[in-house]
Design a protein around this motif. Structure first.
Motif, PDB file in Angstrom:
ATOM      1  N   SER A  21      13.629  -5.074  -2.846  1.00 11.93           N
ATOM      2  CA  SER A  21      14.595  -5.466  -3.930  1.00 11.93           C
ATOM      3  C   SER A  21      14.807  -6.692  -4.590  1.00 11.93           C
ATOM      4  N   GLY A  24      10.403  -9.340  -7.100  1.00 13.01           N
ATOM      5  CA  GLY A  24       9.907  -8.306  -8.351  1.00 13.01           C
ATOM      6  C   GLY A  24       9.767  -9.206  -9.481  1.00 13.01           C
ATOM      7  N   LEU A  25       9.931  -8.666 -10.693  1.00 12.73           N
ATOM      8  CA  LEU A  25       9.761  -9.631 -11.843  1.00 12.73           C
ATOM      9  C   LEU A  25      10.730 -11.054 -11.807  1.00 12.73           C
ATOM     10  N   GLY A  26      11.625 -10.920 -11.099  1.00 12.94           N
ATOM     11  CA  GLY A  26      12.149 -12.227 -11.090  1.00 12.94           C
ATOM     12  C   GLY A  26      11.551 -13.425 -10.249  1.00 12.94           C
ATOM     13  N   ASN A  27      10.774 -12.982  -9.495  1.00 10.57           N
ATOM     14  CA  ASN A  27       9.896 -14.165  -8.901  1.00 10.57           C
ATOM     15  C   ASN A  27       8.583 -14.284  -9.819  1.00 10.57           C
ATOM     16  N   TYR A 104      14.689  -4.669 -17.709  1.00  5.99           N
ATOM     17  CA  TYR A 104      13.815  -4.846 -16.595  1.00  5.99           C
ATOM     18  C   TYR A 104      12.578  -3.673 -16.707  1.00  5.99           C
ATOM     19  N   PHE A 225      19.658 -13.572  -9.880  1.00  2.72           N
ATOM     20  CA  PHE A 225      18.709 -12.397 -10.285  1.00  2.72           C
ATOM     21  C   PHE A 225      17.804 -12.280  -9.181  1.00  2.72           C
ATOM     22  N   SER A 226      17.191 -13.232  -8.855  1.00  6.13           N
ATOM     23  CA  SER A 226      16.175 -13.206  -7.832  1.00  6.13           C
ATOM     24  C   SER A 226      16.487 -12.376  -6.439  1.00  6.13           C
ATOM     25  N   PHE A 227      17.596 -12.920  -6.198  1.00  5.23           N
ATOM     26  CA  PHE A 227      18.179 -12.309  -4.754  1.00  5.23           C
ATOM     27  C   PHE A 227      18.897 -11.144  -4.964  1.00  5.23           C
ATOM     28  N   SER A 228      18.728 -10.265  -6.282  1.00  2.49           N
ATOM     29  CA  SER A 228      19.418  -9.184  -6.283  1.00  2.49           C
ATOM     30  C   SER A 228      21.004  -8.949  -5.984  1.00  2.49           C
ATOM     31  N   MET A 231      25.560  -7.299  -8.144  1.00 10.63           N
ATOM     32  CA  MET A 231      25.661  -6.046  -8.727  1.00 10.63           C
ATOM     33  C   MET A 231      25.494  -4.861  -7.920  1.00 10.63           C
ATOM     34  N   ALA A 233      23.607  -4.286  -5.495  1.00 11.40           N
ATOM     35  CA  ALA A 233      22.261  -3.710  -4.891  1.00 11.40           C
ATOM     36  C   ALA A 233      22.216  -4.102  -3.353  1.00 11.40           C
ATOM     37  N   SER A 319      12.072  -3.134  -7.062  1.00 14.50           N
ATOM     38  CA  SER A 319      13.321  -3.869  -7.404  1.00 14.50           C
ATOM     39  C   SER A 319      14.176  -2.693  -8.334  1.00 14.50           C
ATOM     40  N   SER A 322      16.292  -0.326  -6.462  1.00 12.64           N
ATOM     41  CA  SER A 322      17.359  -0.610  -5.834  1.00 12.64           C
ATOM     42  C   SER A 322      18.542  -0.774  -6.801  1.00 12.64           C
TER      43      SER A 322
HETATM   44  N1  PHE Z   1      15.624  -9.135  -7.634  1.00  9.82           N
HETATM   45  C1  PHE Z   1      14.887  -8.667  -8.550  1.00  9.82           C
HETATM   46  C2  PHE Z   1      13.904  -9.416  -9.039  1.00  9.82           C
HETATM   47  O1  PHE Z   1      13.795 -10.708  -8.731  1.00  9.82           O
HETATM   48  C3  PHE Z   1      15.596  -8.020  -9.668  1.00  9.82           C
HETATM   49  C4  PHE Z   1      16.736  -7.117  -9.331  1.00  9.82           C
HETATM   50  C5  PHE Z   1      17.930  -7.842  -9.824  1.00  9.82           C
HETATM   51  C6  PHE Z   1      16.749  -6.452  -8.473  1.00  9.82           C
HETATM   52  C7  PHE Z   1      19.200  -7.321  -9.316  1.00  9.82           C
HETATM   53  C8  PHE Z   1      17.867  -5.581  -7.921  1.00  9.82           C
HETATM   54  C9  PHE Z   1      19.228  -6.005  -8.444  1.00  9.82           C
HETATM   55  O2  PHE Z   1      12.974  -8.995  -9.800  1.00  9.82           O
END
Ligand code: PHE
Length: 446
Positions: A21, A24-27, A104, A225-228, A231, A233, A319, A322
């Motif tokens: 989760s 993902g694109l965040g990284n 996303y 964002f990166s740690f989800s 929200m 998740a 991601s 999740s």
């Molecule tokens: N953390 C995910 C990413 O880095 C994006 C994400 C955000 C996923 C919030 C779940 C909830 O790409």
């Protein structure tokens, strides 16, 4: 909810799913992009600080709330604080989830297109300028990116349909290790490019003059964002945990894995920008230009490029899954829908809501809010505002309404004598609310 709530099959499965989760694109896409836009090392330093002070403690917080409530994002609050209106925070998170997953899927759709394009060999032989041009053509096209987005959403829905252990846990165990291997190979390649060293230095050297409230707001947004976080998740994944799970230790591992991959990506992309003389102004597409440029310097570019974009698509899926799971769990628990109906309906809504974002790179490019196109605006508003706001509310709830004492009891079930417990409570109750609030308010004013 009908029947017994699902639980993770194994500890490693849970950790990889949660890392799935987070990573993902965040990284891969967002981190290098924000680093470039916010001045390199200064941003990286702030990011790391916020990871330690806010990120990891919040992963612990969300996992704990999730396991204690064993519910979806909305009813977790009503179960832990009955007869209050705190469930409202859960609803707010749901809205954020919806916006994020919509845009996303657009970027993830690009990854899907790049996978197909790589297999067809359309990127081979092009230099950075050629790749930039092709990228513009691809993402501004009114049809192709929409197809990518649709394919991506289709697979996301499919995995959610297969359930927590059968779908999410199983796929994460394959994808996560695979992506690390590919990234390490790429790292070796960029670092041996001529001129790469300057990029490495730029990435790590903090120009303190560049740090200001806006960088801080961006860094907070990036960590969330990166740690989800913020929200539901991580909270929802926590709700499938067994009592034996050692939450602080898992949170630490998840944080390290996520930051590790972000840094790896930074070290791949940024030195390559320097080495290939790519204009950072490319914006959100930066990764989609740099990486193919690196692949073109390798033997078998088609192979590497296809493999990478396939992996990236899957990392994005774990991601997105999740995110969709947050909404699906809510609809299934609260509204009594079947998992299938919930996942498919959400999939269709996300597709429709994402359309303006896909088209914002082409036909709708002149629709601009606060100087940002629709895609960028959705990202900005949700990451820099909605996520921190709901993060703040979650922290206040945990620290002052449900109480950190109860949280510590919950944590100690699987982690007897949680060594950092006092420090963690202090962070949650005092440091975080003040820090997030401060950065947030000054950020808005500035
Ligand atoms: N953390 C995910 C990413 O880095 C994006 C994400 C955000 C996923 C919030 C779940 C909830 O790409």
């Amino acid at each position: 909810m009908s029947g017994k709530r699902e639980q993770w099959n194994s500890r490693i499965g849970f950790i990889l799913a949660t890392v799935g989760s987070a990573v993902g694109l965040g990284n891969v896409w967002r981190f290098p992009t924000v680093v470039v836009q916010s001045g390199g090392g200064a941003f990286v330093a702030l990011f790391l600080l916020i990871v330690v002070v806010v990120g990891v403690p919040l992963i612990i917080a969300e996992l704990t709330l999730g396991r204690a409530g064993k519910q979806n994002i909305v009813s977790t609050f009503s179960r832990l604080a009955p007869n209050t209106r705190w469930w409202f925070v859960g609803l707010f998170s749901l809205v954020t989830v919806f916006i994020i997953i919509s845009f996303y899927s657009v970027i993830a759709g690009w990854a899907v297109i790049y996978f197909v394009g790589s297999v067809m060999g359309i990127f081979t032989g092009l230099d950075a300028a050629g790749l930039t041009q092709l990228n513009q053509q691809l993402i501004s096209n009114p049809v192709i990116p929409v197809l990518g987005q649709a394919v991506f959403i289709f697979f996301t829905v499919l995995i959610v349909l297969l359930g927590v252990t059968g779908g999410i846990e199983r796929i994460s165990k394959i994808i996560m290790p695979g992506i690390v291997v590919i990234l390490l190979i790429l790292l070796g390649r960029t670092l041996s490019l001529e001129g790469a060293v300057e990029g490495v230095i730029w990435f790590f050297r903090p120009e303190l003059g560049l740090i200001n409230v806006n960088t801080a707001l961006d860094a907070v947004g990036q960590v969330f964002f990166s740690f989800s976080l913020g929200m539901g998740a991580i909270l929802t994944y926590g709700s499938y945990l067994t009592d034996e799970e050692n939450i602080p230790q898992s949170a630490f591992l998840i944080g390290v894995a996520d930051v590790g991959i972000a840094i790896l990506m930074g070290l791949i992309v940024i030195p390559a920008l320097f080495a290939f003389n790519i204009e950072p102004g490319v914006g959100p597409a930066i990764v989609f230009v740099t990486l193919p440029a690196i692949f073109n310097t390798l033997p078998w570019p088609v192979f590497w490029s296809s493999l990478f974009f396939l992996m990236l698509s899957f990392a994005a899926i774990t991601s997105a899954v999740s995110l969709l799971e947050v909404a699906a769990a809510y609809i299934v628990d609260q509204r009594g829908w079947s998992r299938k109906a919930a996942a498919i309906t959400m999939g269709v809504l996300i597709f429709v809501f994402g359309l303006p974002a896909v088209l914002s790179q082409g036909v709708l490019s002149n629709v601009v809010f606060l100087g940002r196109d629709i895609l960028d605006f959705m990202d900005f508003v949700s990451s820099s505002f909605f996520l921190p706001i709901s993060g703040l509310l979650i922290v206040i709830f945990l620290g002052w309404v449900w109480s950190t004492d109860k949280a510590l009891l919950e944590i100690e079930k699987g982690s007897p004598g949680f060594y950092w417990g006092r420090a963690w409570s202090f962070l949650i109750r005092f440091v975080m609310p003040i820090a997030i609030f401060y950065i947030f308010i000054t950020g808005i004013r500035g």
